[in-house]
Design a protein around this motif. Structure first.
Motif, PDB file in Angstrom:
ATOM      1  N   GLY A  34      32.732 -41.519 -27.625  1.00  0.00           N
ATOM      2  CA  GLY A  34      31.501 -40.724 -27.603  1.00  0.00           C
ATOM      3  C   GLY A  34      30.992 -40.419 -26.200  1.00  0.00           C
ATOM      4  O   GLY A  34      30.771 -39.240 -25.855  1.00  0.00           O
ATOM      5  N   PRO A  35      30.801 -41.428 -25.358  1.00  0.00           N
ATOM      6  CA  PRO A  35      30.330 -41.128 -23.997  1.00  0.00           C
ATOM      7  C   PRO A  35      31.323 -40.295 -23.189  1.00  0.00           C
ATOM      8  O   PRO A  35      30.919 -39.470 -22.373  1.00  0.00           O
ATOM      9  CB  PRO A  35      30.143 -42.508 -23.370  1.00  0.00           C
ATOM     10  N   MET A  36      32.618 -40.495 -23.429  1.00  0.00           N
ATOM     11  CA  MET A  36      33.603 -39.682 -22.714  1.00  0.00           C
ATOM     12  C   MET A  36      33.492 -38.216 -23.148  1.00  0.00           C
ATOM     13  O   MET A  36      33.562 -37.317 -22.306  1.00  0.00           O
ATOM     14  CB  MET A  36      35.009 -40.213 -22.962  1.00  0.00           C
ATOM     15  N   LEU A  37      33.302 -38.001 -24.437  1.00  0.00           N
ATOM     16  CA  LEU A  37      33.095 -36.649 -24.932  1.00  0.00           C
ATOM     17  C   LEU A  37      31.798 -36.072 -24.361  1.00  0.00           C
ATOM     18  O   LEU A  37      31.749 -34.912 -23.945  1.00  0.00           O
ATOM     19  CB  LEU A  37      33.056 -36.635 -26.468  1.00  0.00           C
ATOM     20  N   GLY A  38      30.758 -36.898 -24.301  1.00  0.00           N
ATOM     21  CA  GLY A  38      29.493 -36.460 -23.707  1.00  0.00           C
ATOM     22  C   GLY A  38      29.660 -36.082 -22.244  1.00  0.00           C
ATOM     23  O   GLY A  38      29.110 -35.070 -21.785  1.00  0.00           O
ATOM     24  N   ALA A  65      26.710 -32.951 -34.436  1.00  0.00           N
ATOM     25  CA  ALA A  65      26.478 -32.557 -35.827  1.00  0.00           C
ATOM     26  C   ALA A  65      27.794 -32.227 -36.526  1.00  0.00           C
ATOM     27  O   ALA A  65      28.006 -32.608 -37.692  1.00  0.00           O
ATOM     28  CB  ALA A  65      25.523 -31.357 -35.884  1.00  0.00           C
ATOM     29  N   ALA A  66      28.694 -31.544 -35.838  1.00  0.00           N
ATOM     30  CA  ALA A  66      29.998 -31.216 -36.422  1.00  0.00           C
ATOM     31  C   ALA A  66      30.795 -32.483 -36.711  1.00  0.00           C
ATOM     32  O   ALA A  66      31.450 -32.599 -37.761  1.00  0.00           O
ATOM     33  CB  ALA A  66      30.777 -30.294 -35.486  1.00  0.00           C
ATOM     34  N   LEU A  67      30.739 -33.455 -35.806  1.00  0.00           N
ATOM     35  CA  LEU A  67      31.446 -34.722 -36.035  1.00  0.00           C
ATOM     36  C   LEU A  67      30.861 -35.462 -37.236  1.00  0.00           C
ATOM     37  O   LEU A  67      31.593 -36.097 -38.002  1.00  0.00           O
ATOM     38  CB  LEU A  67      31.401 -35.584 -34.776  1.00  0.00           C
ATOM     39  N   MET A  68      29.544 -35.392 -37.405  1.00  0.00           N
ATOM     40  CA  MET A  68      28.931 -36.011 -38.584  1.00  0.00           C
ATOM     41  C   MET A  68      29.406 -35.306 -39.859  1.00  0.00           C
ATOM     42  O   MET A  68      29.639 -35.948 -40.885  1.00  0.00           O
ATOM     43  CB  MET A  68      27.409 -35.937 -38.508  1.00  0.00           C
TER      44      MET A  68
END
Length: 167
Positions: free
Chosen positions: A21-25, A47-50
């Motif tokens: 997650g943080p790497m994607l961020g 939102a798409a990942l959810m």
């Protein structure tokens, strides 16, 4: 008898998410100043990942039969009978343990002008995941109570070592 271990192992997927997650961020943020467009893109991707997670949950439970309707006992009776207060306190403390680093690392990194946090959370999650794998049978060997106290002690030491970090 191994249900707790199975649940714990499935829970380790959260560590993978904590690393990615943080790497994607960091990737979505890009370099330079954070703009509204980049911020909106971050929330759109989240939102798409959810949505993907919801689809995965639907797929994983597609063969599950609907539960039969049963009489529901009063919630207060259930809590008093099956939920010792210590479990609630333990859960709250563990929640604090997961939340405090994620809350304070970002402002600290910003103060030090470190724009990317993916590396920190990658190491944090990898360490947690590895520890979970290596200690999965410890409760059988040393008992639940010693494991709880060892975990709480390690968490207290970890919190104290945050005060030593200056750069």
């Amino acid at each position: 008898p191994r249900m707790a271990e199975v649940i714990g192992m499935l829970g380790t997927s959260g560590f993978v998410a904590m690393a990615l997650g943080p790497m994607l961020g960091d990737f979505l943020r890009g370099s330079g100043e954070l703009t509204r467009t980049r911020l909106d893109a971050t929330f759109a991707v989240a939102a798409a990942l959810m949505g993907l997670a919801a689809l995965g949950a639907v797929w994983a439970t597609r063969a599950e039969p609907r539960p039969r309707r049963r009489r529901r006992p009063p919630i207060v009776w259930l809590l008093r009978r099956y939920h010792p207060g210590g479990v609630l306190v333990m859960g709250a403390m563990m929640g604090a343990g997961f939340t405090i680093p994620t809350t304070f690392v970002a402002p600290f990194a910003e103060q030090l002008q470190m724009p990317r946090l993916g590396g920190f959370f990658g190491i944090y999650a990898a360490t947690a995941f590895t520890t979970r794998i290596l200690t999965r049978r410890f409760p059988e060997r040393v008992g639940t109570r010693p494991m709880i106290f060892a975990g709480l002690t390690a968490q207290a030491v970890a919190f104290a070592t945050f005060m030593l970090v200056a750069r």
